[in-house]
Design a protein around this motif. Structure first.
Motif, mmCIF file in Angstrom:
data_model
loop_
_atom_site.group_PDB
_atom_site.id
_atom_site.type_symbol
_atom_site.label_atom_id
_atom_site.label_comp_id
_atom_site.label_asym_id
_atom_site.label_seq_id
_atom_site.Cartn_x
_atom_site.Cartn_y
_atom_site.Cartn_z
ATOM 1 N N HIS A 1 10.111 -8.610 11.882
ATOM 2 C CA HIS A 1 9.898 -7.784 11.036
ATOM 3 C C HIS A 1 9.811 -6.448 11.315
ATOM 4 O O HIS A 1 9.146 -6.072 12.502
ATOM 5 N N GLY A 2 10.460 -5.490 10.762
ATOM 6 C CA GLY A 2 10.290 -4.150 11.239
ATOM 7 C C GLY A 2 9.643 -3.282 9.801
ATOM 8 O O GLY A 2 10.214 -3.435 8.675
ATOM 9 N N ILE A 3 8.652 -2.375 10.341
ATOM 10 C CA ILE A 3 8.266 -1.711 9.246
ATOM 11 C C ILE A 3 8.743 -0.435 9.144
ATOM 12 O O ILE A 3 8.497 0.396 10.176
ATOM 13 N N VAL A 4 9.344 -0.131 7.969
ATOM 14 C CA VAL A 4 9.877 1.348 7.940
ATOM 15 C C VAL A 4 8.563 2.320 7.305
ATOM 16 O O VAL A 4 8.100 1.910 6.701
ATOM 17 N N GLY A 5 8.682 3.522 7.903
ATOM 18 C CA GLY A 5 7.811 4.427 7.039
ATOM 19 C C GLY A 5 8.332 5.829 7.308
ATOM 20 O O GLY A 5 9.170 6.232 8.015
ATOM 21 N N ASP B 1 0.703 -1.211 0.111
ATOM 22 C CA ASP B 1 0.026 -0.019 0.185
ATOM 23 C C ASP B 1 0.920 1.134 0.060
ATOM 24 O O ASP B 1 0.425 2.158 -0.607
ATOM 25 N N THR B 2 1.833 1.314 0.720
ATOM 26 C CA THR B 2 2.667 2.572 0.830
ATOM 27 C C THR B 2 4.033 2.375 0.440
ATOM 28 O O THR B 2 4.853 3.490 0.102
ATOM 29 N N GLY B 3 4.506 1.309 0.001
ATOM 30 C CA GLY B 3 6.047 1.027 -0.663
ATOM 31 C C GLY B 3 7.037 1.092 0.227
ATOM 32 O O GLY B 3 8.148 0.948 0.166
ATOM 33 N N ALA B 4 6.257 1.089 1.589
ATOM 34 C CA ALA B 4 7.443 0.937 2.715
ATOM 35 C C ALA B 4 8.396 -0.156 2.812
ATOM 36 O O ALA B 4 7.665 -1.412 2.694
ATOM 37 N N PRO B 5 9.547 0.023 2.856
ATOM 38 C CA PRO B 5 10.385 -1.060 3.307
ATOM 39 C C PRO B 5 10.214 -1.943 4.547
ATOM 40 O O PRO B 5 9.862 -1.189 5.623
ATOM 41 N N ILE B 6 10.211 -3.274 4.483
ATOM 42 C CA ILE B 6 10.251 -4.035 5.560
ATOM 43 C C ILE B 6 11.619 -4.751 5.840
ATOM 44 O O ILE B 6 12.114 -5.243 4.953
ATOM 45 N N ILE B 7 12.101 -4.616 6.962
ATOM 46 C CA ILE B 7 13.281 -5.145 7.533
ATOM 47 C C ILE B 7 13.366 -6.154 8.214
ATOM 48 O O ILE B 7 12.383 -6.608 8.649
ATOM 49 N N ASP B 8 14.598 -6.966 8.318
ATOM 50 C CA ASP B 8 14.442 -8.276 9.213
ATOM 51 C C ASP B 8 14.890 -8.066 10.578
ATOM 52 O O ASP B 8 15.530 -8.942 11.184
ATOM 53 N N ALA B 9 14.651 -6.644 10.821
ATOM 54 C CA ALA B 9 14.671 -6.592 12.696
ATOM 55 C C ALA B 9 13.747 -6.155 13.080
ATOM 56 O O ALA B 9 13.119 -4.972 12.618
ATOM 57 N N CYS C 1 18.866 4.845 9.388
ATOM 58 C CA CYS C 1 19.982 5.707 8.702
ATOM 59 C C CYS C 1 20.449 4.516 7.551
ATOM 60 O O CYS C 1 20.234 3.178 7.489
ATOM 61 N N ASP C 2 21.351 5.161 6.704
ATOM 62 C CA ASP C 2 21.686 4.370 5.647
ATOM 63 C C ASP C 2 22.780 3.340 6.308
ATOM 64 O O ASP C 2 23.080 3.236 7.342
ATOM 65 N N GLU C 3 23.311 2.676 5.468
ATOM 66 C CA GLU C 3 24.254 1.376 5.682
ATOM 67 C C GLU C 3 25.390 1.954 6.610
ATOM 68 O O GLU C 3 26.128 1.309 7.533
ATOM 69 N N LEU C 4 25.891 3.176 6.261
ATOM 70 C CA LEU C 4 27.156 3.915 7.017
ATOM 71 C C LEU C 4 26.748 4.613 8.229
ATOM 72 O O LEU C 4 27.581 5.246 8.718
ATOM 73 N N GLY C 5 25.190 4.858 8.586
ATOM 74 C CA GLY C 5 24.837 5.397 9.669
ATOM 75 C C GLY C 5 24.377 6.771 9.333
ATOM 76 O O GLY C 5 24.151 7.734 10.361
ATOM 77 N N ALA C 6 24.204 7.394 8.256
ATOM 78 C CA ALA C 6 23.768 8.877 7.822
ATOM 79 C C ALA C 6 22.070 8.667 8.273
ATOM 80 O O ALA C 6 21.528 7.752 7.552
ATOM 81 N N VAL C 7 21.694 9.627 8.910
ATOM 82 C CA VAL C 7 20.358 9.649 9.144
ATOM 83 C C VAL C 7 19.411 10.050 8.189
ATOM 84 O O VAL C 7 19.794 10.832 7.261
ATOM 85 N N LEU C 8 18.419 8.981 7.676
ATOM 86 C CA LEU C 8 17.619 9.409 6.559
ATOM 87 C C LEU C 8 16.388 10.378 7.197
ATOM 88 O O LEU C 8 15.683 9.824 8.147
ATOM 89 N N PRO C 9 16.361 11.545 6.539
ATOM 90 C CA PRO C 9 15.333 12.289 7.151
ATOM 91 C C PRO C 9 13.925 11.620 7.107
ATOM 92 O O PRO C 9 13.409 11.369 6.341
ATOM 93 N N ASP C 10 13.471 11.982 8.402
ATOM 94 C CA ASP C 10 11.826 11.476 8.707
ATOM 95 C C ASP C 10 11.680 10.219 8.307
ATOM 96 O O ASP C 10 10.395 9.904 8.101
ATOM 97 N N MET C 11 12.797 9.321 8.467
ATOM 98 C CA MET C 11 12.212 7.812 8.493
ATOM 99 C C MET C 11 12.642 7.065 9.784
ATOM 100 O O MET C 11 13.510 7.404 10.486
ATOM 101 N N ILE C 12 11.428 6.586 10.302
ATOM 102 C CA ILE C 12 11.496 5.639 11.408
ATOM 103 C C ILE C 12 10.851 4.214 11.384
ATOM 104 O O ILE C 12 10.435 4.195 10.124
ATOM 105 N N VAL C 13 11.048 3.518 11.991
ATOM 106 C CA VAL C 13 10.506 2.190 12.165
ATOM 107 C C VAL C 13 9.035 2.276 12.705
ATOM 108 O O VAL C 13 9.354 2.702 13.984
ATOM 109 N N VAL C 14 8.185 2.334 11.970
ATOM 110 C CA VAL C 14 6.801 2.815 12.557
ATOM 111 C C VAL C 14 5.978 1.568 13.264
ATOM 112 O O VAL C 14 5.307 1.890 14.126
ATOM 113 N N ALA C 15 6.783 0.282 13.077
ATOM 114 C CA ALA C 15 5.947 -0.782 13.404
ATOM 115 C C ALA C 15 6.859 -2.079 13.518
ATOM 116 O O ALA C 15 7.803 -2.096 13.034
ATOM 117 N N ALA C 16 6.695 -2.994 14.435
ATOM 118 C CA ALA C 16 7.586 -4.009 14.522
ATOM 119 C C ALA C 16 6.727 -5.143 14.872
ATOM 120 O O ALA C 16 5.692 -5.146 15.906
#
Lengths: 377, 377
Positions: free
Chosen positions: B319-323, B268-276, B300-315
């Motif tokens: 599974h972690g759901i990024v949003g 629905d949102t295109g939000a990535p799902i992560i294995d954490a 953050c990206d792989e090297l630790g730079a914060v991605l603006p306004d992206m958090i893990v919205v649910a877990a």
């Protein structure tokens, strides 16, 4: 023979009689529904528990990590479904488990991943068995039921490096229902989503031998699983306060608890403070969204009898603060330092994860065994 | 030389440069305040981290469990304060650690326990060193500052089986402040509570050599620690989003993160799902009470730079759901399956507890070491 009074606190207790009753009840339920039981190991992470859950059956298990897959393979279980969408970098570990004898099934949720899995299977000289994840309730990952995308994913499994084992879903939304009738409706739509998806694939010429679904709530309240081949359930083994809040079990069915010792008191309310904080109880506050918020857990006496209206109202890392639901005073002389209590968990998966072993206890507090758990990824 | 791309996910990363900067900053701060640093091991549970926190000093550490005490003693640290009120059944373990060379200090919070400790010390033929816990902010256990009960507890330490080492408090309420001025006020009352208690005991004829207090927020914002002998702080080593929300650190100071891999997307949102999921990130939602709710962590990206306004919205468990914070759509092509992200933790103590080791990384993603952690009770 040791007794719970010999255990250091905090520690995890598992009541064997309740565990066995929970296992029997679900085995009968799944049998009556006419499907195979594929117990989910993510809650127990223990060969001693999973051996009992499998019973005399020759069926397989479900795991949530490849670490679990490795652990259970080391203990002789070969039929293993890893029910989290595979990350490409984990395929090498999956291949290694297969070479060591695992009949491993993995999960894909996109054509992109299905193509990678097919390519990597050819490269490794083996054939990955893949389930396709169906999103039956919009709560997480997976393709839409009977969609063009589902067909695209199935087509991307090339039959050489990867083959289609079946379709799979998990109605996670069943954890957030207001009544059991709603759980039953979700169970029906969970079934409908995968059965329709499998029929769709079969009509398109795909063999789709397995139809896998489940959650403890939906399997408990499903009225019909026609077409489904296997049910995946995990938390039913122990049950917990979230399940009790949903009406899936009674509080008395909960087999898992944390044994704690009173170490002090609050001066204002007389409330006892125990040596089980969120590190031992977990930070899971799953009942906070339910009709009755159980705090960090219901308080029982040392042998497991529920103390009316007492819950863990707050937790620090190594401190739990016991309180009455109504916030009233407690006579501290009833809860002297050194006295022990048991705390029933909100969420068995989370609380068990804080501990390395289950201390298996009888009704009289006799400790019959220590069952280790696996951990990590 | 391995790189983070060689690590299996989810796993715990520790940025060495940030860790060292956090350690240096607190060492200087405590030095400027004129007190000794007694780092709290409960966050790191790692000899490699605590060795660096102690630096060239010969000072001691604080622990939250006797398991930590045993682990650090095994690694050569002898000056250990166990800062949770002792349960009588744990005295035998404490005695064993003392016989093995630990200069162990324990905590009592009632005359009842102080009498038990004195009796058990005589029986064991040793003298327990005891701090008395002072409740400086009504949030947990402990006697009231400079109270008759404090004197009663001190008197119950008989000088043979147990002796009074000092007074101790922890202003846990500093974690729930709206601004740094409020933290500074709590720091002042934390100091006042223990200094006044020590003076009260000294006037009554007790030697009260040590005055121990601390939390990362109060030590960061205290303007004066006159009379205090030692500061106990733990989370400053790594910092976390709760500390950043309090103004204790910047988000860029956070040394700890969970490395995760994208395994799918929400349709629905295109939000990535992560294995954490919460198993790797912890269930701690400490920022949910703050002005900015960081979900299950900042992305953050792989090297630790914060991605603006992206958090893990649910877990879910794995599974972690990024949003996006605003709930908006995400272009899934920017987050392909297999791509890696880092998640900054709400609460370093809880997130670290989900893992058995720190993968120590440099700014370029080089993995320099794996530092094991201790666990359990």
């Amino acid at each position: 023979m040791i007794n719970i009074s010999d255990l250091q606190t905090p520690c995890l207790l598992l009541e064997l009689r309740k565990l066995n009753a929970n296992l029997d009840r679900m085995a009968q339920r799944v049998d009556a529904l006419g499907v195979r039981l594929r117990p989910h190991a993510k809650t127990a992470k223990s060969i001693d528990v999973l051996d009992r859950a499998l019973g005399s059956g020759t069926g397989g298990i479900t795991v949530s990590t490849l670490r679990e897959a490795e652990y259970f393979l080391d203990h002789g279980i070969t039929d293993i479904l890893y029910a989290v969408a595979i990350a490409p970098a984990k395929l090498a570990t999956a291949a290694d488990l297969m070479r060591r004898g695992a009949d491993l099934k993995i999960l894909v949720e996109s054509a992109e991943t299905a193509r990678i899995v097919s390519t990597e299977g050819r490269r490794a000289g083996l054939r990955y068995k893949a389930f396709v994840e169906i999103d039956s309730d919009g709560h997480r990952a997976g393709v839409r039921p009977a969609s063009a995308e589902l067909l695209e994913v199935a087509d991307a499994l090339d039959g050489v490096g990867a083959e289609l084992s079946g379709v799979l879903t998990h109605a996670g939304s069943s954890y957030h229902c207001d009544d059991t009738a709603e759980i039953a409706r979700i169970a029906a739509s969970e079934r409908e989503a995968v059965v329709r998806s499998a029929e769709f694939l079969r009509q398109a010429g795909h063999s789709c031998p397995e139809i896998s679904l489940g959650s403890t709530p939906t399997i408990t309240f499903a009225s019909d699983l026609a077409g489904v081949t296997e049910a995946r359930v995990g938390v039913y083994m122990f049950q917990d306060l979230v399940m009790a809040g949903l009406g899936v079990c009674a509080v008395e069915d909960i087999a898992l608890s944390v044994l704690a010792t009173i170490i002090g008191h609050r001066r204002d309310t007389g409330a006892p403070i125990i040596d089980a904080g969120w590190m031992a109880l977990s930070r899971d506050r799953g009942t906070s969204m339910q009709k009755i918020d159980q705090g960090y857990g219901i308080v029982c006496d040392e042998l497991g009898a529920v103390l009316p209206d007492m819950i863990v109202v707050a937790a620090n890392q190594e401190h739990g603060i016991v309180g009455r639901r109504d916030g009233g005073m407690i006579d501290p002389s009833l809860f002297p330092v050194g006295k022990r209590l048991r705390i029933l968990p909100n969420h068995a998966c989370a609380t068990a994860a804080a501990h390395d072993a289950f201390h298996v206890v009888g009704p009289d507090g006799t400790v019959e065994a220590a069952w280790p758990r696996c951990r990590g990824w």
